[in-house]
Design a protein around this motif. Structure first.
Motif, PDB file in Angstrom:
ATOM      1  N   GLY A   1       0.800  -1.223   0.000  1.00 46.33           N
ATOM      2  CA  GLY A   1       0.000   0.000   0.000  1.00 46.33           C
ATOM      3  C   GLY A   1       0.829   1.268   0.000  1.00 46.33           C
ATOM      4  N   GLY A   2       0.243   2.326   0.524  1.00 44.54           N
ATOM      5  CA  GLY A   2       0.852   3.641   0.535  1.00 44.54           C
ATOM      6  C   GLY A   2       0.025   4.615  -0.286  1.00 44.54           C
ATOM      7  N   VAL A   3       0.523   5.826  -0.411  1.00 46.51           N
ATOM      8  CA  VAL A   3      -0.186   6.897  -1.106  1.00 46.51           C
ATOM      9  C   VAL A   3       0.751   7.549  -2.102  1.00 46.51           C
ATOM     10  N   LEU A   4       0.205   7.903  -3.266  1.00 47.90           N
ATOM     11  CA  LEU A   4       0.934   8.607  -4.308  1.00 47.90           C
ATOM     12  C   LEU A   4       0.070   9.767  -4.775  1.00 47.90           C
ATOM     13  N   GLU A   5       0.645  10.966  -4.853  1.00 47.19           N
ATOM     14  CA  GLU A   5      -0.113  12.153  -5.227  1.00 47.19           C
ATOM     15  C   GLU A   5       0.308  12.618  -6.616  1.00 47.19           C
TER      16      GLU A   5
ATOM     17  N   THR B   1      -4.526   6.015  -3.644  1.00 49.47           N
ATOM     18  CA  THR B   1      -4.251   5.086  -2.550  1.00 49.47           C
ATOM     19  C   THR B   1      -3.840   3.754  -3.156  1.00 49.47           C
ATOM     20  N   LEU B   2      -2.590   3.409  -2.995  1.00 51.15           N
ATOM     21  CA  LEU B   2      -2.045   2.184  -3.591  1.00 51.15           C
ATOM     22  C   LEU B   2      -2.454   0.971  -2.767  1.00 51.15           C
ATOM     23  N   ASP B   3      -2.616  -0.158  -3.435  1.00 51.16           N
ATOM     24  CA  ASP B   3      -2.931  -1.397  -2.722  1.00 51.16           C
ATOM     25  C   ASP B   3      -2.136  -2.578  -3.271  1.00 51.16           C
ATOM     26  N   ASP B   4      -0.982  -2.295  -3.886  1.00 50.76           N
ATOM     27  CA  ASP B   4      -0.137  -3.376  -4.386  1.00 50.76           C
ATOM     28  C   ASP B   4       0.782  -3.876  -3.276  1.00 50.76           C
ATOM     29  N   CYS B   5       1.281  -5.095  -3.440  1.00 49.84           N
ATOM     30  CA  CYS B   5       2.140  -5.723  -2.428  1.00 49.84           C
ATOM     31  C   CYS B   5       3.359  -6.320  -3.118  1.00 49.84           C
ATOM     32  N   TRP B   6       4.551  -6.047  -2.555  1.00 48.31           N
ATOM     33  CA  TRP B   6       5.817  -6.491  -3.131  1.00 48.31           C
ATOM     34  C   TRP B   6       6.689  -7.116  -2.042  1.00 48.31           C
ATOM     35  N   SER B   7       7.649  -7.919  -2.490  1.00 49.04           N
ATOM     36  CA  SER B   7       8.625  -8.499  -1.566  1.00 49.04           C
ATOM     37  C   SER B   7       9.993  -8.505  -2.223  1.00 49.04           C
ATOM     38  N   ILE B   8      11.022  -8.543  -1.382  1.00 46.54           N
ATOM     39  CA  ILE B   8      12.398  -8.604  -1.873  1.00 46.54           C
ATOM     40  C   ILE B   8      13.229  -9.379  -0.866  1.00 46.54           C
ATOM     41  N   ASP B   9      14.088 -10.252  -1.361  1.00 48.94           N
ATOM     42  CA  ASP B   9      15.020 -11.000  -0.520  1.00 48.94           C
ATOM     43  C   ASP B   9      16.190 -10.085  -0.192  1.00 48.94           C
TER      44      ASP B   9
END
Length: 837
Positions: free
Chosen positions: A622-626, A633-641
């Motif tokens: 998530g998070g916010v981008l203007e 209102t973002l609702d994407d989900c990411w991961s990183i090793d």
């Protein structure tokens, strides 16, 4: 008059029975609409070919969409009143909807599950604040059995890695896990956002926060505990000491059997906004609060909110504070035309770093949980070393193995006409709290074995390959680059400014179901704003498509026009029938002109996303981008090793392209809209019928529908009036400037100048004018003017010009003050959100 009296004498029992019947029907209808909406959103995200018409998406929001969400939330609250034990409901959609920001996302180490509580969602017209509790199991698979029990306390020690083998081109194959809504019996905390959350001993503790809606604005100072085994809440009332003042945007960490809380802000209507720099400690064993008391001469971090806080356990236990945001009164800032300064506040993005030793804190804490007479530990400010981030606020923070990780953020600066200019970031940094040094955690290039020059034994080759892949000097560095030790400078960050944001997020859906495109100026299209490399990569992938002419309709038959019957028809904003839109790496349009998401390799820049680390995997959500005045209102989900750091893995691409933004009227000149109309489409009518009220007795609902329509019409008329007023002010200012040519400061007085001051500043200009006109005439008569007479004639010309422009300048001053107040109000709303980042 008769109608009012009739309502007053209505049978109260019959009225109460009717109200109860309506409430029951509304709850039933809300749950059915929720199920349909979840199925629809799931199909929208998984099957691009079956994407519904944008008007149907917006119609749900327009035809009571906000009321639907409110009724759904209210129905959940009513259900919890009757519960005696917790109930779990599996969410059918891959991720929760609607999206939200400023929530907490907490990992429970004992079961490996993520708990989300609270948050808010703003669509440009209404701000929704949530109080629901959701749980995410990232390891859940469709084939896994459900015999693990409802408490969700299963052990996942051997399954901490996400499945990164998904097909990036097919969102259906993303391993999204499973989300579950937890319905807990009373008591439970009220709706809030921008609160804090920490985990300790099978419990999640949340403190403070705020509830900011159209009806109320309130800060909390309560403390609640969620028992993750029983899924029940309890309020932790203090048994000693005073709790911190009500606040939001603060930070908290769990240390031993304490919770340490720092900073935050409090805003009220009748008092000035206050920022905090106090330290409060809550003892989990004794349920007591204590505050560290410092003298007036003590060196402390300046007050702030939304800072980054980390806990270091080696070589000594210490608390770290970095960055944040606050406002400070600047006497040099005043209103338009003011001469004596003012008391306006100026936003400050902090870049300082402080550390507090915790070993000496134990000496100051008494056995009963209070503060003894011992001196509190002293704060120490540390300098920035290594490759540190550029100034920014709204970063997400998480601590991992004595490293404080930061992601994203924004830098705001005030431009012309008090407009806020923002640059958003998408980079990752780490503060090694042991070495007190910053590192930029960029993605590593895949090694091709180029460093191997001769054949070696398998063991030696393995050691070298591991060293080349990790790029670090030891496993304890968790992938931090060696060259960070040699650098001592600010990292170069290619942020996204408004130009890049508009190019990459160029389309959205408004509240009337129209596709709206950002108006991109030609001169901005070829600018290089300091991120040319990233822009080149985007341009290589970009192509230009045309908006289908069929999408542009001259008539409007949707619900908004029905509500606004009798009002002036809203003009069609389409200026060209073949508007060009660039398809970027963020989004594109389909053959019908509908915005759709494009596959990405890295997360978008953002502020205030949720971040959690499990094992060595960093998750952000998530998070916010203007984009100018538009808030996404973002609702994407990411991961990183964090050990490999070779790529970002997209767990859920999000549905940002399906969001409806209702605040387009605030800046109409920046957009190009396609008025799509209904065109008697039976499919649209059938789809929209799914969201009609499902009450059996339609006659009982007619009055309610009429009342809702009247309220919406009144609200729409008010917004239209305000929009026309702003537009009229801009037009009048532009017209006066062009007509009178007051841009020439030699011929025009400045704001607040007297006639004497005006002449003193422009003496040479007006004396030359007098010599050219009156003086030339006098010279032709053989009576040249003296210097004194020339000055007198020049003053008369200046005075005549001053009197001619004085009413116009007064009007311009009044208009600019009105424009400034409107911009200040808009700016204060944005900064209020920033305070709790």
């Amino acid at each position: 008059m008769g109608k009012k009296d009739k309502k007053k004498t209505r049978d109260p029992e019959k009225k109460a029975a009717l109200a109860a019947k309506k409430d029951a029907k509304a709850d039933k209808a809300a749950l059915k609409r929720l199920a349909r909406e979840q199925d629809r959103l799931s199909s929208l995200s998984i099957h691009d070919d079956d994407r519904e018409d944008a008007k149907a998406i917006a119609s749900n929001s327009r035809n009571g969409g906000g009321e639907d969400i409110d009724s759904i939330l209210e129905s959940f609250r009513n259900r919890t009143k009757e519960l005696t034990s917790a109930e779990l409901e599996v969410i059918d959609t891959p991720f929760p909807s609607p999206p939200r920001g400023n929530f907490t996302w907490t990992l429970c180490p004992t079961n490996g599950l993520f708990y989300m509580f609270g948050g808010e969602f703003y669509d440009g017209a209404e701000n929704l604040v949530f109080d629901d509790l959701l749980r995410w199991d990232p390891d859940y698979k469709e084939s896994q059995s459900d015999d693990e029990g409802d408490d969700g306390n299963k052990t996942k020690e051997n399954n901490l890695e996400p499945n990164n083998n998904q097909d990036e081109g097919n969102p259906k194959n993303f391993p999204t896990g499973q989300w579950t809504r937890i319905l807990s019996p009373l008591p439970h905390p009220p709706p809030r956002c921008a609160h804090s959350a920490v985990f300790h001993n099978d419990g999640i503790y949340i403190f403070g926060g705020e509830c900011a809606t159209a009806e109320k604005y309130h800060h909390y100072r309560d403390l609640w505990r969620l028992d993750v085994k029983k899924n029940t809440w309890e309020e932790c009332r203090s048994r000693g000491g005073n709790p911190p003042a009500a606040r939001s945007g603060h930070r908290a960490v769990a240390w031993r059997h304490y919770m340490i809380l720092f900073g935050g802000f409090h805003e009220a209507l009748r008092t000035e906004t206050r920022w905090f720099n106090d330290i409060h400690i809550f003892d989990f064993q004794t349920f007591t609060w204590a505050e560290l008391q410092y003298g007036k001469l003590a060196r402390l971090p300046p007050a702030r909110s939304a800072c980054n806080m980390g806990l270091c356990t080696a070589p000594t236990e210490s608390l770290f504070i970095y960055g944040g945001y606050s406002k400070l009164k600047n006497p040099n800032l005043g209103g338009a035309g003011s001469t004596g300064g003012g008391n306006k506040s100026e936003g400050i993005t902090h870049v300082d770093c402080w550390t507090l030793p915790l070993k000496s804190l134990l000496n100051a804490m008494g056995k009963g949980g209070g503060i003894t007479g011992a001196s509190p530990p002293a704060w120490e400010r540390i300098s920035r070393k290594g490759e540190y981030p550029s100034p920014r606020a709204g970063t997400s923070t998480i601590t991992h193995k004595n490293k404080m990780l930061l992601f994203g953020g924004v830098l705001d600066s005030e431009g012309d006409h008090h407009r806020m200019e923002s640059v958003f970031y998408d980079d990752l940094f780490a503060l090694d709290m042991e070495r007190k040094r910053w590192f930029a955690m960029r993605l590593k290039k895949a090694s091709g074995g180029g460093r191997r020059r001769r054949k070696k034994k398998d063991s030696e080759a393995d050691v070298e390959n591991e060293s080349d892949e990790d790029g670090c000097e030891s496993d304890n560095n968790d992938g931090l680059d060696d060259d960070g030790d040699a650098k001592n400078e600010e990292a170069i960050s290619s942020g996204w400014d408004i130009g890049k944001l508009k190019h990459d997020m160029f389309a959205f859906i408004d509240g009337d179901g129209n596709i709206v495109y950002e108006k991109i100026e030609e001169d901005n299209a070829g600018e290089d704003d300091g991120h040319s490399s990233e822009k080149k990569e985007s341009d290589e992938k970009a192509h230009v498509v045309e908006v289908p002419i069929a999408l542009e309709s001259d008539t409007k038959k949707n619900c908004a026009s029905e509500i606004n019957k009798g009002q002036k028809q809203k003009p069609n904003l389409v200026t060209k029938t073949n508007s060009k839109i660039a398809a970027s790496s963020v989004m594109k349009v389909d053959v019908r002109g509908l915005p759709m998401a494009a596959a990405r390799q890295t997360p978008l820049p953002r502020i205030n996303c949720a971040s959690v680390i499990r094992g060595n995997i960093l998750y952000i959500y998530g998070g916010v981008l203007e984009v100018g005045d538009r808030e996404v209102t973002l609702d994407d989900c990411w991961s990183i090793d964090l050990n490999k750091r070779d790529k970002w893995c997209c767990i859920w691409p999000g549905q940002m392209h399906c969001q409806v933004w209702k605040g387009i009227d605030s800046d109409n000149d920046s957009y190009i809209s396609t008025d799509r109309g209904d065109s008697d489409n039976e499919d649209d009518d059938e789809y929209m019928a799914q969201f009609e009220p499902m009450d059996e007795n339609e006659e009982e609902e007619n009055d309610d529908d009429s009342e809702i329509a009247r309220k919406k019409a009144k609200k729409a008329a008010k917004k239209e009036k305000e929009k026309q007023k702003r537009k009229g002010i801009k037009h009048e200012i532009k017209e006066l400037n062009e007509k009178l040519g007051i841009d020439n400061d030699q011929r025009s007085p400045l704001m607040g100048e007297s006639v004497a001051e005006f002449y003193a500043r422009t003496t040479d200009f007006w004396n030359n004018e007098a010599a050219r006109t009156v003086g030339q005439t006098a010279a032709d008569r053989g009576e040249p003017l003296s210097a004194k007479e020339l000055n007198r004639e020049g003053f008369q010309l200046a005075k005549s010009r001053y009197e001619e422009l004085k009413p116009i300048l007064d009007r311009l001053n009044e208009l600019e003050e009105m424009q400034r107040e409107a911009e200040e109000e808009k700016k204060s709303k944005k900064e209020r959100k920033k305070d709790r980042r």
